[in-house]
Design a protein around this motif. Structure first.
Motif, PDB file in Angstrom:
ATOM      1  N   CYS A   1      50.141  17.993  -3.076  1.00 46.06           N
ATOM      2  CA  CYS A   1      51.336  17.847  -3.913  1.00 46.06           C
ATOM      3  C   CYS A   1      52.467  17.235  -3.090  1.00 46.06           C
ATOM      4  O   CYS A   1      52.882  17.791  -2.081  1.00 46.06           O
ATOM      5  CB  CYS A   1      51.766  19.201  -4.455  1.00 46.06           C
ATOM      6  SG  CYS A   1      53.289  19.119  -5.417  1.00 46.06           S
TER       7      CYS A   1
ATOM      8  N   CYS B   1      55.755  19.500  -2.748  1.00 40.16           N
ATOM      9  CA  CYS B   1      55.759  20.727  -1.943  1.00 40.16           C
ATOM     10  C   CYS B   1      55.376  20.483  -0.494  1.00 40.16           C
ATOM     11  O   CYS B   1      56.002  21.004   0.425  1.00 40.16           O
ATOM     12  CB  CYS B   1      54.788  21.749  -2.523  1.00 40.16           C
ATOM     13  SG  CYS B   1      55.205  22.288  -4.181  1.00 40.16           S
TER      14      CYS B   1
ATOM     15  N   HIS C   1      49.189  27.179  -4.005  1.00 41.20           N
ATOM     16  CA  HIS C   1      50.124  26.102  -4.320  1.00 41.20           C
ATOM     17  C   HIS C   1      50.948  26.372  -5.575  1.00 41.20           C
ATOM     18  O   HIS C   1      52.153  26.126  -5.599  1.00 41.20           O
ATOM     19  CB  HIS C   1      49.397  24.756  -4.454  1.00 41.20           C
ATOM     20  CG  HIS C   1      50.285  23.681  -4.967  1.00 41.20           C
ATOM     21  ND1 HIS C   1      50.081  23.056  -6.166  1.00 41.20           N
ATOM     22  CD2 HIS C   1      51.438  23.162  -4.466  1.00 41.20           C
ATOM     23  CE1 HIS C   1      51.059  22.184  -6.378  1.00 41.20           C
ATOM     24  NE2 HIS C   1      51.894  22.226  -5.357  1.00 41.20           N
TER      25      HIS C   1
ATOM     26  N   HIS D   1      54.844  25.971  -5.803  1.00 38.44           N
ATOM     27  CA  HIS D   1      55.354  24.888  -6.655  1.00 38.44           C
ATOM     28  C   HIS D   1      56.400  25.395  -7.644  1.00 38.44           C
ATOM     29  O   HIS D   1      57.416  24.737  -7.885  1.00 38.44           O
ATOM     30  CB  HIS D   1      54.175  24.251  -7.394  1.00 38.44           C
ATOM     31  CG  HIS D   1      54.494  22.960  -8.066  1.00 38.44           C
ATOM     32  ND1 HIS D   1      54.475  21.754  -7.401  1.00 38.44           N
ATOM     33  CD2 HIS D   1      54.873  22.677  -9.333  1.00 38.44           C
ATOM     34  CE1 HIS D   1      54.807  20.782  -8.234  1.00 38.44           C
ATOM     35  NE2 HIS D   1      55.057  21.317  -9.424  1.00 38.44           N
TER      36      HIS D   1
HETATM   37 ZN   LIG Z   1      53.724  21.328  -5.574  1.00 39.19          ZN
END
Ligand SMILES: [Zn+2]
Length: 215
Positions: free
Chosen positions: A35, A38, A55, A59
């Motif tokens: 991602c 992040c 995650h 997130h």
């Molecule tokens: Zn993320």
């Protein structure tokens, strides 16, 4: 003037703490893609998330904090950077003219994620949400904006650099404020997230630990 950064960060953390008990560990294979919102973000670092925190949990907080930075930079741009503000408003109007906007109105924990799951090798999707949005947009395209003069481009680049500086400044403020919430964030991960992961793992172990099983 809106709320201070201090209040906004506290509100974001509290909203995340209210959201967290509803989180469940994913039972399907997780995405392989990293991602961009992040991974490597100073906010992730400031929150004190370790590598074992799932995650989705990270997130949901990072996107709420990103929104604080984005809103602050928007307000700064509106006040101080007229060229950039006009460009952004035009871009926004073009986006709104799109008839199908699958990413609109998502809750923070779903923002910034890929719209479509990753295709399995050899099993392409018949269509994807992203393609659908692109096709719909192509049919309703607004005329292209008038090209900018070199002088206007230089001014615009200058304003973009100022907006960037502001984003860095606000981002640092948010990080500093966020660090004061580290103990609460880590406690919540310890109380809510870790037991769920342990339960999932022991479930997995039990299902393998049957007579004739693998263990
Ligand atoms: Zn993320």
């Amino acid at each position: 003037m809106g709320h201070s950064i201090e209040t906004r960060v506290r509100n974001a953390v509290e909203a995340w703490l209210r959201w967290l008990p509803g989180w469940q560990p994913p039972t399907h294979r997780s995405r392989a893609r990293v991602c961009r919102r992040c991974f490597g973000s100073p906010l992730t670092e400031a929150a004190g998330f370790g590598p074992d925190v799932p995650h989705a949990v990270q997130h949901a907080l990072i996107m709420r904090l990103n929104a604080i930075v984005e809103h602050s930079v928007d307000a700064y741009t509106e006040r101080n950077l007229p060229l950039l503000w006009r460009e952004l408003r035009d871009a926004e109007a073009r986006k709104r003219a799109r008839p199908y906007r699958p990413a609109d109105g998502l809750a923070p924990e779903y923002q910034g994620l890929e719209l479509d799951p990753e295709p399995e090798p050899g099993q392409p999707f018949l269509f994807t949400l992203a393609d659908l949005a692109d096709d719909a947009a192509a049919e309703h395209r607004l005329p292209d904006p008038a090209p900018l003069s070199d002088e206007a481009k230089t001014s615009l680049r200058y304003e973009m650099a100022l907006a960037d500086d502001e984003a860095t400044r606000v981002g640092m403020d948010v990080c500093l404020e966020l660090m004061t919430f580290r103990p609460r964030i880590q406690q919540a991960v310890h109380e809510v997230v870790e037991p769920q992961i342990e339960a999932l793992l022991s479930e997995l172990t039990r299902s393998l630990d049957v007579p004739g099983g693998l263990l």
